[in-house]
Scaffold this motif. Structure first.
Motif, PDB file in Angstrom:
ATOM      1  N   LYS A 266       0.845  -1.203   0.000  1.00  0.00           N
ATOM      2  CA  LYS A 266       0.000   0.000   0.000  1.00  0.00           C
ATOM      3  C   LYS A 266       0.876   1.247   0.000  1.00  0.00           C
ATOM      4  O   LYS A 266       1.802   1.357   0.807  1.00  0.00           O
TER       5      LYS A 266
ATOM      6  N   ASP B  64      -5.077   6.183   1.787  1.00  0.00           N
ATOM      7  CA  ASP B  64      -6.004   5.721   2.807  1.00  0.00           C
ATOM      8  C   ASP B  64      -6.252   4.220   2.629  1.00  0.00           C
ATOM      9  O   ASP B  64      -6.402   3.738   1.497  1.00  0.00           O
ATOM     10  N   SER B  65      -6.313   3.484   3.717  1.00  0.00           N
ATOM     11  CA  SER B  65      -6.477   2.031   3.640  1.00  0.00           C
ATOM     12  C   SER B  65      -7.765   1.619   2.941  1.00  0.00           C
ATOM     13  O   SER B  65      -7.777   0.678   2.136  1.00  0.00           O
ATOM     14  N   ALA B  66      -8.864   2.299   3.233  1.00  0.00           N
ATOM     15  CA  ALA B  66     -10.140   1.949   2.598  1.00  0.00           C
ATOM     16  C   ALA B  66     -10.059   2.138   1.078  1.00  0.00           C
ATOM     17  O   ALA B  66     -10.543   1.292   0.315  1.00  0.00           O
ATOM     18  N   LEU B  67      -9.436   3.209   0.638  1.00  0.00           N
ATOM     19  CA  LEU B  67      -9.274   3.456  -0.790  1.00  0.00           C
ATOM     20  C   LEU B  67      -8.356   2.390  -1.411  1.00  0.00           C
ATOM     21  O   LEU B  67      -8.628   1.885  -2.491  1.00  0.00           O
TER      22      LEU B  67
ATOM     23  N   PHE C  93      -7.895  -0.725  -0.484  1.00  0.00           N
ATOM     24  CA  PHE C  93      -8.595  -1.999  -0.657  1.00  0.00           C
ATOM     25  C   PHE C  93      -9.607  -1.925  -1.794  1.00  0.00           C
ATOM     26  O   PHE C  93      -9.790  -2.899  -2.526  1.00  0.00           O
ATOM     27  N   LYS C  94     -10.224  -0.780  -1.978  1.00  0.00           N
ATOM     28  CA  LYS C  94     -11.137  -0.598  -3.111  1.00  0.00           C
ATOM     29  C   LYS C  94     -10.353  -0.671  -4.430  1.00  0.00           C
ATOM     30  O   LYS C  94     -10.789  -1.310  -5.382  1.00  0.00           O
TER      31      LYS C  94
END
Length: 70
Positions: free
Chosen positions: A28, A33-36, A38-39
């Motif tokens: 990463k 951002d982690s959520a972005l 993973f998306k």
């Protein structure tokens, strides 16, 4: 193909080339951002899986599955 589509991402590819097994780890980007991330990994998977299919390859989650054991 990965660098072209995801230029800020680092990947580490390693494995057992002799028997046709490779592992691709994605790092990463620190600022993402982690959520972005993973998306975006869903898009990454599409790019990678399409390239694998282009070479008539396959995806396996098991060790020991490769050209010698197909």
């Amino acid at each position: 193909i990965i660098l072209k589509n995801f230029p800020s991402w680092r990947t580490i590819t390693f494995g057992h080339v002799g028997d046709g097994n490779l592992h691709v780890n994605v790092i990463k980007p620190e600022a993402m951002d982690s959520a972005l991330f993973f998306k975006e990994c869903e898009k990454f998977d599409d790019v990678l899986f399409n390239k694998v299919a282009e070479f008539d390859g396959s995806i396996s989650a098991e060790h020991g599955v490769g050209l010698l054991k197909r």
